[in-house]
Design a protein around this motif. Sequence first.
Motif, PDB file in Angstrom:
ATOM      1  N   PHE A  77       4.675  95.254  84.568  1.00  0.00           N
ATOM      2  CA  PHE A  77       4.754  95.174  86.264  1.00  0.00           C
ATOM      3  C   PHE A  77       5.853  94.521  86.712  1.00  0.00           C
ATOM      4  O   PHE A  77       6.761  94.994  87.494  1.00  0.00           O
ATOM      5  CB  PHE A  77       3.708  94.045  86.384  1.00  0.00           C
ATOM      6  CG  PHE A  77       3.614  93.435  88.006  1.00  0.00           C
ATOM      7  CD1 PHE A  77       3.525  94.276  89.133  1.00  0.00           C
ATOM      8  CD2 PHE A  77       3.916  92.058  88.155  1.00  0.00           C
ATOM      9  CE1 PHE A  77       3.652  93.557  90.298  1.00  0.00           C
ATOM     10  CE2 PHE A  77       3.853  91.492  89.169  1.00  0.00           C
ATOM     11  CZ  PHE A  77       3.768  92.275  90.475  1.00  0.00           C
ATOM     12  N   LEU A  81      10.013  96.692  88.065  1.00  0.00           N
ATOM     13  CA  LEU A  81      10.517  96.259  89.219  1.00  0.00           C
ATOM     14  C   LEU A  81      11.877  96.023  89.098  1.00  0.00           C
ATOM     15  O   LEU A  81      12.971  96.504  89.693  1.00  0.00           O
ATOM     16  CB  LEU A  81       9.651  95.203  90.065  1.00  0.00           C
ATOM     17  CG  LEU A  81       8.631  95.741  90.518  1.00  0.00           C
ATOM     18  CD1 LEU A  81       7.750  94.592  91.214  1.00  0.00           C
ATOM     19  CD2 LEU A  81       8.464  96.773  91.367  1.00  0.00           C
TER      20      LEU A  81
ATOM     21  N   PRO B  57      -2.001  90.412  91.772  1.00  0.00           N
ATOM     22  CA  PRO B  57      -0.999  91.122  91.167  1.00  0.00           C
ATOM     23  C   PRO B  57      -1.068  92.699  91.616  1.00  0.00           C
ATOM     24  O   PRO B  57      -0.289  93.420  91.640  1.00  0.00           O
ATOM     25  CB  PRO B  57      -0.901  90.767  89.698  1.00  0.00           C
ATOM     26  CG  PRO B  57      -2.348  90.372  89.446  1.00  0.00           C
ATOM     27  CD  PRO B  57      -2.811  89.522  90.661  1.00  0.00           C
ATOM     28  N   HIS B  58      -2.402  93.014  91.696  1.00  0.00           N
ATOM     29  CA  HIS B  58      -2.626  94.572  91.868  1.00  0.00           C
ATOM     30  C   HIS B  58      -2.365  94.893  93.235  1.00  0.00           C
ATOM     31  O   HIS B  58      -1.556  95.850  93.462  1.00  0.00           O
ATOM     32  CB  HIS B  58      -4.151  94.797  91.619  1.00  0.00           C
ATOM     33  CG  HIS B  58      -4.393  95.198  90.059  1.00  0.00           C
ATOM     34  ND1 HIS B  58      -5.007  94.338  89.470  1.00  0.00           N
ATOM     35  CD2 HIS B  58      -4.195  96.339  89.358  1.00  0.00           C
ATOM     36  CE1 HIS B  58      -5.025  94.565  88.116  1.00  0.00           C
ATOM     37  NE2 HIS B  58      -4.564  95.819  88.105  1.00  0.00           N
ATOM     38  N   LEU B  60       0.089  93.482  95.049  1.00  0.00           N
ATOM     39  CA  LEU B  60       1.436  93.495  95.259  1.00  0.00           C
ATOM     40  C   LEU B  60       2.109  94.533  94.455  1.00  0.00           C
ATOM     41  O   LEU B  60       2.925  95.280  95.131  1.00  0.00           O
ATOM     42  CB  LEU B  60       2.101  92.081  94.327  1.00  0.00           C
ATOM     43  CG  LEU B  60       3.162  91.692  94.333  1.00  0.00           C
ATOM     44  CD1 LEU B  60       3.761  91.168  95.890  1.00  0.00           C
ATOM     45  CD2 LEU B  60       3.750  90.445  93.337  1.00  0.00           C
ATOM     46  N   PHE B  61       1.717  94.870  93.261  1.00  0.00           N
ATOM     47  CA  PHE B  61       2.421  96.112  92.487  1.00  0.00           C
ATOM     48  C   PHE B  61       1.855  97.374  93.143  1.00  0.00           C
ATOM     49  O   PHE B  61       2.781  98.404  93.430  1.00  0.00           O
ATOM     50  CB  PHE B  61       1.948  96.111  91.116  1.00  0.00           C
ATOM     51  CG  PHE B  61       2.955  97.281  90.365  1.00  0.00           C
ATOM     52  CD1 PHE B  61       3.898  97.003  89.846  1.00  0.00           C
ATOM     53  CD2 PHE B  61       1.979  98.373  89.907  1.00  0.00           C
ATOM     54  CE1 PHE B  61       4.631  98.000  89.275  1.00  0.00           C
ATOM     55  CE2 PHE B  61       2.846  99.063  89.231  1.00  0.00           C
ATOM     56  CZ  PHE B  61       4.199  99.114  88.969  1.00  0.00           C
TER      57      PHE B  61
END
Lengths: 159, 143
Positions: A77, A81, B57-58, B60-61
Motif C-alpha cells: 500500500f 504510492l 486504510p482501504h 485511503l488506498f
Amino acid sequence: MKFNATKKLSDNRPLRTVMIWMLLTLITAMGLNLTAKAIDYGTDPAQWEKSILGNEAEFADPLSLNELLLRVHTDLFALILIFILVAALAVRTSHSLRVKMGFLTITLTGLILYPLSLLMTPWLGSGGVFTAAAAFLVFHGFMIVGALDILITLLRGKL
Amino acid sequence: MHHRLLRILALAFVALVILQSLLGGALFFRSVGIGADQIVSHYGDKSFHGLIEVILPHALFIGIALMATLHFLAFIPTLGVAIKQFATHALFLLFFLDQSSVLLIAAGWSTAAYLKIIAFIGFELLLGWVWYLIFRHTLKELV
C-alpha cells in the motif's frame, strides 16, 4: 476552478515547495520503513531467515501464509504510492533516457520481487527470504537516492 | 520521450494496483472465506475499532487508486462520456457498498453478507474491465 499546468516545476513556486516537502516526507517514510523492518526481521539475512522461516532449536514458529499475505498487502500500500510519486518526478529530470529507464526498471523489479518472493518463502525457503531482503533493500536504496537527487535538483531550481 | 516514460509509468501503476488487488483478494479468501456464513462469523466477531482499522486504510488506498486509475480512463478520447461517468460512479458506489456492508454485518444484519459478496465481485469485475480499456488504449499509443 482552473488548473495551470507548468512545464518547469521551478516556475511555480508553491508547487515546487509542495514537491520539496513531499520528497522530504517520503525519504523519512522510507528511512522509517527500513528501521521497522530491521526491528521486525533483523539486520542480516540470517535474522530475516529466522524471523520468517522460524527456528526449531529456539522454538520460533515460521510466519504463516496468511500472516505473510497481510504483511505484504499492508507494505505494498505504502510502497506503490512512494514509487509512483517519486518515479513521476524522476521522469521529468534532465538525466539521459538510459538512466531514467534503468531507475524505473530496477525500482519496479525490486517492488515486484519483494512481495512475491516473501510470499513464496514457504516453498522457496532461505532463497526466497534472501531475494525478498535484497529486493527490499535495492528498492529502498534506489528510491532514497533517486528522491534525494530530485530534491537537490528542485532546490537548485533545475526541475 | 517524456510522455512515453509517463505512459510506461501509467502501465506500471495499473500493474501494481492489479498485483495489490490480487493479494488483497487472496488474503480475503484465505482469512475470511467467500461463503456468506464465513463472512458473517468473521465480521460479526470484530469490534467497531477493529472494523475501522480495516476500513480506514482501504478507503485511503482505494480513493487514491481509483482516482489515479479513472483519470487515465478520462483521457481516452475514443471512449464516450457516458461510459466514463458510469464506470466512475459505479466503482465508487460499489466500494462504499462493500465497506458499509461490513458495518451492517457487525450491527447484526447478517443478510448484508450477500450485499458484500455482490459488491466485492461487482467491484473487481468492473475494475478489471476498466484496466483492460486502459491497457488496450495505452499499448495502442506505445506501439
